[in-house]
Write an enzyme that holds these catalytic residues in place. Sequence first.
Site, PDB file in Angstrom:
ATOM      1  N   ASN A  71      20.743  58.414  59.777  1.00 32.43           N
ATOM      2  CA  ASN A  71      21.313  58.625  61.117  1.00 32.43           C
ATOM      3  C   ASN A  71      21.203  60.096  61.498  1.00 32.43           C
ATOM      4  O   ASN A  71      20.712  60.909  60.723  1.00 32.43           O
ATOM      5  CB  ASN A  71      22.766  58.136  61.147  1.00 32.43           C
ATOM      6  CG  ASN A  71      23.623  58.883  60.141  1.00 32.43           C
ATOM      7  OD1 ASN A  71      23.816  60.094  60.243  1.00 32.43           O
ATOM      8  ND2 ASN A  71      24.106  58.164  59.134  1.00 32.43           N
ATOM      9  N   LYS A 114       4.838  52.170  48.015  1.00 36.92           N
ATOM     10  CA  LYS A 114       4.883  52.173  49.484  1.00 36.92           C
ATOM     11  C   LYS A 114       4.531  50.784  50.019  1.00 36.92           C
ATOM     12  O   LYS A 114       3.507  50.206  49.617  1.00 36.92           O
ATOM     13  CB  LYS A 114       3.888  53.214  50.006  1.00 36.92           C
ATOM     14  CG  LYS A 114       3.942  53.394  51.500  1.00 36.92           C
ATOM     15  CD  LYS A 114       2.933  54.404  51.981  1.00 36.92           C
ATOM     16  CE  LYS A 114       2.838  54.336  53.484  1.00 36.92           C
ATOM     17  NZ  LYS A 114       1.670  55.031  53.990  1.00 36.92           N
ATOM     18  N   ASP A 116      32.883  51.666  50.860  1.00 40.22           N
ATOM     19  CA  ASP A 116      33.527  52.599  51.787  1.00 40.22           C
ATOM     20  C   ASP A 116      34.180  53.698  50.942  1.00 40.22           C
ATOM     21  O   ASP A 116      35.163  53.464  50.239  1.00 40.22           O
ATOM     22  CB  ASP A 116      34.574  51.846  52.620  1.00 40.22           C
ATOM     23  CG  ASP A 116      35.095  52.714  53.746  1.00 40.22           C
ATOM     24  OD1 ASP A 116      35.436  53.888  53.488  1.00 40.22           O
ATOM     25  OD2 ASP A 116      35.149  52.222  54.890  1.00 40.22           O
ATOM     26  N   ILE A 117      33.594  54.889  51.006  1.00 39.18           N
ATOM     27  CA  ILE A 117      34.016  55.965  50.112  1.00 39.18           C
ATOM     28  C   ILE A 117      35.453  56.393  50.403  1.00 39.18           C
ATOM     29  O   ILE A 117      36.290  56.476  49.501  1.00 39.18           O
ATOM     30  CB  ILE A 117      33.056  57.177  50.222  1.00 39.18           C
ATOM     31  CG1 ILE A 117      31.630  56.737  49.881  1.00 39.18           C
ATOM     32  CG2 ILE A 117      33.512  58.317  49.314  1.00 39.18           C
ATOM     33  CD1 ILE A 117      30.553  57.746  50.201  1.00 39.18           C
ATOM     34  N   PHE A 139      37.227  60.428  59.531  1.00 36.49           N
ATOM     35  CA  PHE A 139      36.727  60.659  60.884  1.00 36.49           C
ATOM     36  C   PHE A 139      36.429  59.300  61.512  1.00 36.49           C
ATOM     37  O   PHE A 139      36.065  58.359  60.806  1.00 36.49           O
ATOM     38  CB  PHE A 139      35.445  61.499  60.863  1.00 36.49           C
ATOM     39  CG  PHE A 139      35.708  62.978  60.885  1.00 36.49           C
ATOM     40  CD1 PHE A 139      36.191  63.622  59.755  1.00 36.49           C
ATOM     41  CD2 PHE A 139      35.493  63.721  62.041  1.00 36.49           C
ATOM     42  CE1 PHE A 139      36.443  64.985  59.776  1.00 36.49           C
ATOM     43  CE2 PHE A 139      35.738  65.090  62.069  1.00 36.49           C
ATOM     44  CZ  PHE A 139      36.223  65.726  60.932  1.00 36.49           C
ATOM     45  N   LYS A 194      41.637  52.113  62.072  1.00 36.78           N
ATOM     46  CA  LYS A 194      40.979  52.628  60.871  1.00 36.78           C
ATOM     47  C   LYS A 194      41.968  53.359  59.970  1.00 36.78           C
ATOM     48  O   LYS A 194      41.919  53.251  58.746  1.00 36.78           O
ATOM     49  CB  LYS A 194      39.862  53.595  61.283  1.00 36.78           C
ATOM     50  CG  LYS A 194      38.513  53.137  60.836  1.00 36.78           C
ATOM     51  CD  LYS A 194      37.407  53.882  61.492  1.00 36.78           C
ATOM     52  CE  LYS A 194      36.558  52.893  62.265  1.00 36.78           C
ATOM     53  NZ  LYS A 194      35.432  53.515  62.926  1.00 36.78           N
TER      54      LYS A 194
HETATM   55  O1  C5P Z   1      34.284  52.666  59.345  1.00 39.26           O
HETATM   56  P1  C5P Z   1      33.646  53.901  59.823  1.00 39.26           P
HETATM   57  O2  C5P Z   1      32.281  54.162  59.243  1.00 39.26           O
HETATM   58  O3  C5P Z   1      33.654  54.112  61.315  1.00 39.26           O
HETATM   59  O4  C5P Z   1      34.624  55.052  59.253  1.00 39.26           O
HETATM   60  C1  C5P Z   1      34.335  56.403  59.376  1.00 39.26           C
HETATM   61  C2  C5P Z   1      35.060  57.151  58.297  1.00 39.26           C
HETATM   62  O5  C5P Z   1      34.871  56.518  57.038  1.00 39.26           O
HETATM   63  C3  C5P Z   1      34.498  58.542  58.098  1.00 39.26           C
HETATM   64  O6  C5P Z   1      35.550  59.347  57.616  1.00 39.26           O
HETATM   65  C4  C5P Z   1      33.425  58.332  57.043  1.00 39.26           C
HETATM   66  O7  C5P Z   1      33.121  59.512  56.342  1.00 39.26           O
HETATM   67  C5  C5P Z   1      34.072  57.293  56.157  1.00 39.26           C
HETATM   68  N1  C5P Z   1      33.158  56.373  55.486  1.00 39.26           N
HETATM   69  C6  C5P Z   1      33.004  56.433  54.104  1.00 39.26           C
HETATM   70  N2  C5P Z   1      32.183  55.555  53.461  1.00 39.26           N
HETATM   71  C7  C5P Z   1      31.502  54.608  54.141  1.00 39.26           C
HETATM   72  C8  C5P Z   1      31.623  54.534  55.544  1.00 39.26           C
HETATM   73  C9  C5P Z   1      32.458  55.442  56.176  1.00 39.26           C
HETATM   74  O8  C5P Z   1      33.621  57.300  53.481  1.00 39.26           O
HETATM   75  N3  C5P Z   1      30.697  53.789  53.477  1.00 39.26           N
END
Ligand code: C5P
Length: 406
Positions: A212, A291, A312-313, A329, A343
């Site tokens: 992205n 490739k 989701d970290i 964020f 969220k």
């Molecule tokens: O759910 P969304 O992607 O909109 O959430 C955004 C927040 O979650 C940001 O703080 C982003 O760094 C964190 N995030 C994360 N791991 C992911 C997706 C989003 O830490 N796989």
Amino acid sequence: MTLATLSNKRIIVGIAGGIAAYKSAELVRRLKEQGAEVRVVMTEAAQSFITPLTLQAVSGNPVHMDLLDPAAEAAMGHIELARWADLVLIAPATADLMARMAAGQGNDLLTTLCLATEAPICLAPAMNQAMWRDASTQHNATVLLERGIQCFGPAEGEQACGDIGPGRMLEPTQLADSCAQQFQSEKLTGKHVVITAGPTQEAIDPVRYISNHSSGKMGFALAEAAVAAGAKVTLIAGPVTLATPDRVVRVDVISAMDMYQATHQVIPDADIFIACAAVADYRPEQVADHKLKKDPTVAEDEMIIRLVRNPDIVASVASQPSKPFVVGFAAETQDIINYAKDKLEHKNLDMIIANNVADTTVGFNSDDNAVTVISREVEEPFPPMAKTLLARKLIDFISHAVNNQH
Ligand code: C5P
């Protein structure tokens, strides 16, 4: 976990020529134990009491002694040293050194450095009790105090010369603690802040990936602002082309899985976690070894890549029993506040910073940003401004919330 209070601090230990100089090596060790980086500057007389080699070994840095030696000045000159320091501690400070400083002299490296630095200067006087009591020394101590130069001690007691009275240098541990107290007022002193920043890249094959437009600017600005507030900072960065801010420990990662692992390695030691990265939600299920080729025998207009969910970290950190203060964020294009609040709850965050990415003048690749910070207690809008300025305001806001917890 709270860190040693001199973590990330740069201290110059100046050593003047007195018998207490034998304790300066231990002082350097105590400062380093509390997390400081130390450089030693010695006067010529100091070298009669303790060798530069000893101080080089304990500080782990070359010792600075000469003002007029071109080679020494080329390595790290007096102005560079003066700028490098967060604090200058002169221990021992002799009567002669205090007299030279009070007179504003710059007749060796140590006194010149004191004139050139904007860092606070502290003295640990050490001398015979009669010399300390002498009217000239007392006058010099007062003059220096009026200029904002503090004295740590001296202590009273038995002296090397056999006298008993004031003039003993404080013990190295007391001096190290006094140095640490100089930084107590900083908002994030002793705190470890972990920040994720930038995009992630999810490999399709050895040459292609899904990613992205995140530039990483906001996360890097937050890292810089957290260091300025006194924190130790670990910045876990996806692939970006930004320079590492001074004093920040940077861990470079490529994919979301890498970022997840790098984050959990440092989280047990973190006080604050700020998830600023634009982590890819999905990654290709299979990464091709070679490739991927167009098949010339078949007229295919489509190619299907099956994606699987990334962890989701930020949610994984926030679900831990002894979690740090967690800030996320929320980049949204509509109904921003409500989605951000959702969220905050779903991911069990302490705070969320919402921004409108539909507005192209702020957010993603821009140098500016406008956000609303939401916690369970407050909702605070920040108008559009440079990311660097916003970062300082956000770090202020976050540290206030952290310091006022329970
Ligand atoms: O759910 P969304 O992607 O909109 O959430 C955004 C927040 O979650 C940001 O703080 C982003 O760094 C964190 N995030 C994360 N791991 C992911 C997706 C989003 O830490 N796989």
